[in-house]
Design a protein around this motif. Sequence first.
Motif, PDB file in Angstrom:
ATOM      1  N   ARG A  38       0.841  -1.205   0.000  1.00  9.72           N
ATOM      2  CA  ARG A  38       0.000   0.000   0.000  1.00  9.72           C
ATOM      3  C   ARG A  38       0.879   1.260   0.000  1.00  9.72           C
ATOM      4  N   LYS A  39       0.555   2.192  -0.883  1.00 11.33           N
ATOM      5  CA  LYS A  39       1.239   3.471  -1.082  1.00 11.33           C
ATOM      6  C   LYS A  39       2.624   3.344  -1.720  1.00 11.33           C
ATOM      7  N   GLN A  40       3.037   2.120  -2.043  1.00  3.82           N
ATOM      8  CA  GLN A  40       4.326   1.928  -2.717  1.00  3.82           C
ATOM      9  C   GLN A  40       4.169   2.229  -4.199  1.00  3.82           C
ATOM     10  N   PHE A  41       5.159   2.901  -4.778  1.00  4.00           N
ATOM     11  CA  PHE A  41       5.126   3.217  -6.193  1.00  4.00           C
ATOM     12  C   PHE A  41       5.513   1.998  -7.025  1.00  4.00           C
ATOM     13  N   PHE A  42       4.771   1.798  -8.109  1.00  8.72           N
ATOM     14  CA  PHE A  42       5.221   0.877  -9.147  1.00  8.72           C
ATOM     15  C   PHE A  42       5.990   1.683 -10.192  1.00  8.72           C
ATOM     16  N   LEU A  43       5.502   2.893 -10.474  1.00  6.39           N
ATOM     17  CA  LEU A  43       6.118   3.775 -11.467  1.00  6.39           C
ATOM     18  C   LEU A  43       6.014   5.205 -10.954  1.00  6.39           C
ATOM     19  N   GLN A  44       7.102   5.970 -11.098  1.00  8.10           N
ATOM     20  CA  GLN A  44       7.062   7.379 -10.732  1.00  8.10           C
ATOM     21  C   GLN A  44       7.293   8.238 -11.968  1.00  8.10           C
ATOM     22  N   GLU A  45       6.679   9.417 -11.951  1.00  9.96           N
ATOM     23  CA  GLU A  45       6.841  10.360 -13.048  1.00  9.96           C
ATOM     24  C   GLU A  45       8.330  10.521 -13.360  1.00  9.96           C
ATOM     25  N   GLY A  46       8.679  10.455 -14.638  1.00  6.92           N
ATOM     26  CA  GLY A  46      10.072  10.606 -15.048  1.00  6.92           C
ATOM     27  C   GLY A  46      10.759   9.280 -15.334  1.00  6.92           C
ATOM     28  N   GLU A  47      10.266   8.185 -14.739  1.00  2.43           N
ATOM     29  CA  GLU A  47      10.807   6.860 -15.050  1.00  2.43           C
ATOM     30  C   GLU A  47      10.197   6.376 -16.362  1.00  2.43           C
ATOM     31  N   VAL A  48      10.798   5.363 -16.956  1.00  6.27           N
ATOM     32  CA  VAL A  48      10.253   4.772 -18.186  1.00  6.27           C
ATOM     33  C   VAL A  48       9.519   3.489 -17.816  1.00  6.27           C
ATOM     34  N   GLN A  49       8.279   3.363 -18.258  1.00  9.06           N
ATOM     35  CA  GLN A  49       7.525   2.136 -17.974  1.00  9.06           C
ATOM     36  C   GLN A  49       8.039   1.018 -18.865  1.00  9.06           C
ATOM     37  N   ARG A  50       8.522  -0.053 -18.249  1.00  9.47           N
ATOM     38  CA  ARG A  50       9.143  -1.149 -18.994  1.00  9.47           C
ATOM     39  C   ARG A  50       8.315  -2.433 -18.958  1.00  9.47           C
ATOM     40  N   ASN A  51       7.190  -2.403 -18.237  1.00  4.62           N
ATOM     41  CA  ASN A  51       6.346  -3.596 -18.115  1.00  4.62           C
ATOM     42  C   ASN A  51       4.875  -3.215 -18.182  1.00  4.62           C
ATOM     43  N   LEU A  52       4.086  -4.075 -18.796  1.00  4.12           N
ATOM     44  CA  LEU A  52       2.634  -3.959 -18.734  1.00  4.12           C
ATOM     45  C   LEU A  52       2.187  -4.639 -17.447  1.00  4.12           C
ATOM     46  N   VAL A  53       1.207  -4.067 -16.763  1.00  5.11           N
ATOM     47  CA  VAL A  53       0.810  -4.547 -15.433  1.00  5.11           C
ATOM     48  C   VAL A  53      -0.618  -5.071 -15.442  1.00  5.11           C
ATOM     49  N   PHE A  54      -0.798  -6.286 -14.921  1.00  5.68           N
ATOM     50  CA  PHE A  54      -2.114  -6.889 -14.718  1.00  5.68           C
ATOM     51  C   PHE A  54      -2.307  -7.063 -13.219  1.00  5.68           C
ATOM     52  N   VAL A  55      -3.438  -6.581 -12.690  1.00  2.00           N
ATOM     53  CA  VAL A  55      -3.689  -6.644 -11.246  1.00  2.00           C
ATOM     54  C   VAL A  55      -4.424  -7.936 -10.899  1.00  2.00           C
ATOM     55  N   VAL A  56      -3.840  -8.698  -9.978  1.00  2.00           N
ATOM     56  CA  VAL A  56      -4.419  -9.965  -9.519  1.00  2.00           C
ATOM     57  C   VAL A  56      -5.214  -9.747  -8.236  1.00  2.00           C
ATOM     58  N   GLU A  57      -4.619  -9.030  -7.287  1.00  2.00           N
ATOM     59  CA  GLU A  57      -5.287  -8.698  -6.015  1.00  2.00           C
ATOM     60  C   GLU A  57      -4.957  -7.262  -5.653  1.00  2.00           C
ATOM     61  N   GLY A  58      -5.858  -6.628  -4.885  1.00  2.00           N
ATOM     62  CA  GLY A  58      -5.620  -5.256  -4.452  1.00  2.00           C
ATOM     63  C   GLY A  58      -6.116  -4.255  -5.471  1.00  2.00           C
TER      64      GLY A  58
END
Length: 197
Positions: A38-58
């Motif tokens: 909770r509240k942890q970043f997966f991606l922050q502004e300025g970084e490059v997104q290198r993975n597509l994300v599928f949400v399983v839980e949460g």
Amino acid sequence: MMTTSIQFLLESIRKHVTLTIEDEQKLAAVCQARTVKRKQFFLQEGEVQRNLVFVVEGCLRSYSVDENGFEHILQFAPPGWWISDMRSMLERSPASLNIDAVDDSEILLISIPDLDRLYKDIATFDRFFRILSERSLATHQRRLIDSLSLTAKERYTSFCQQYPSLITCLPQKYVASYIGITPEFLSKMLKEPIKKG
């Protein structure tokens, strides 16, 4: 043997297209499981997104922060949803969005090179993402029209219809940010008696 996370992903895909067992194995081989607190970043502004994300839980959310420090939420991703900064992913450019976890979340990642290979190797997979992209575009167009033409109360009703599983568990400030009003205005609006026609 496939994990329950992969099984959940495959069930989600099967709602739209049919994959062979070989296709499913190719997909499972490139998925990486990750936990986001909770509240942890997966991606922050300025970084490059290198993975597509599928949400399983949460639940994850994508948002931008304006020059005054106000958050503008673009999307929530509950279980079964995909999320990304699409421009960053397609252009390999710095992200303009932040993506973080609303709750402790389990996600599956597919790297962009693996995604490109899946598109080439599995025609059905390419079709699946075309369907998702078309639906996403239609949803974003509807949201843009809603933001230009609907009242705050009507935008709230639209939000409840789009995210019925989240309305009782999201902080009101997130809902307010998504529909473009202040948390104070949302609180006042929700306390108003329902007018009978």
